[in-house]
Design a protein around this motif. Structure first.
Motif, short mmCIF file in Angstrom:
data_model
loop_
_atom_site.label_atom_id
_atom_site.label_comp_id
_atom_site.label_asym_id
_atom_site.label_seq_id
_atom_site.Cartn_x
_atom_site.Cartn_y
_atom_site.Cartn_z
N GLU A 1 19.00 -19.36 11.72
CA GLU A 1 18.81 -18.02 11.16
C GLU A 1 19.08 -16.95 12.22
N ASN B 1 22.62 -16.63 12.47
CA ASN B 1 23.23 -16.33 11.17
C ASN B 1 24.32 -17.34 10.80
N ARG C 1 26.18 -19.89 8.55
CA ARG C 1 26.34 -20.06 7.11
C ARG C 1 27.39 -21.14 6.86
N PHE D 1 28.13 -18.90 -0.50
CA PHE D 1 27.83 -19.26 0.88
C PHE D 1 26.32 -19.39 1.02
N LYS D 2 25.88 -20.34 1.82
CA LYS D 2 24.46 -20.57 2.04
C LYS D 2 24.18 -20.52 3.53
N SER D 3 22.97 -20.13 3.87
CA SER D 3 22.59 -20.21 5.27
C SER D 3 22.33 -21.68 5.60
#
Length: 140
Positions: A17, A20, A22, A70-72
């Motif tokens: 996180e 960032n 992704r 898109f996903k983290s």
């Protein structure tokens, strides 16, 4: 208290996180190919103006269609990884953590906050796992 799998997953989620990280859930190359094909067809039909028009319109449409695709990496860890995958990733990260001679999560967290090399080692392991084992594409 020894470090367990859920603590390692939490640490990896927090680090991903912060950076960032992704992943593309669907392949971006398909959209790129569609944009190129649309621009080429419009260019054949309308010339240079068609190239600009086709590229612009298809890019806007592709952008709209890719919204939310898109996903983290933190969500991938929490939602998409099976317990077996989490255990496998945690075991590989524990080998790195053990190199730092850390046996307690209370000692590990400050170490990671102050050590870019420790963070990088864990992020390299995470990115490698997500890319090679889960076959997902990391997006910076």
């Amino acid at each position: 208290m020894p470090i367990n799998t859920s603590e390692v997953m939490y640490i990896l989620s927090q680090l991903s996180e912060q950076r960032n990280l992704r992943v593309a859930v669907t392949e971006s190359l398909k959209c790129g190919a569609g944009i190129g094909l649309s621009a080429a067809i419009c260019a054949i039909l309308l010339g240079p103006v068609g190239l600009a028009f086709g590229g612009t319109v298809s890019s806007v449409i592709a952008s709209y269609m890719m919204h939310g695709k898109f996903k983290s990496v933190a969500l991938v860890i929490a939602q998409d990884m099976t317990p077996a995958q989490q255990s496998q990733l945690a075991a590989s990260c524990m080998r790195i953590i053990n190199d730092f001679r850390v046996e307690d999560v209370a000692v590990l967290l400050p170490l990671l906050l102050n050590s870019p090399s420790a963070q990088q080692a864990l992020m390299t392991q995470l990115v490698g796992y997500v890319t090679n084992e889960m076959k997902l594409k990391i997006i910076d």
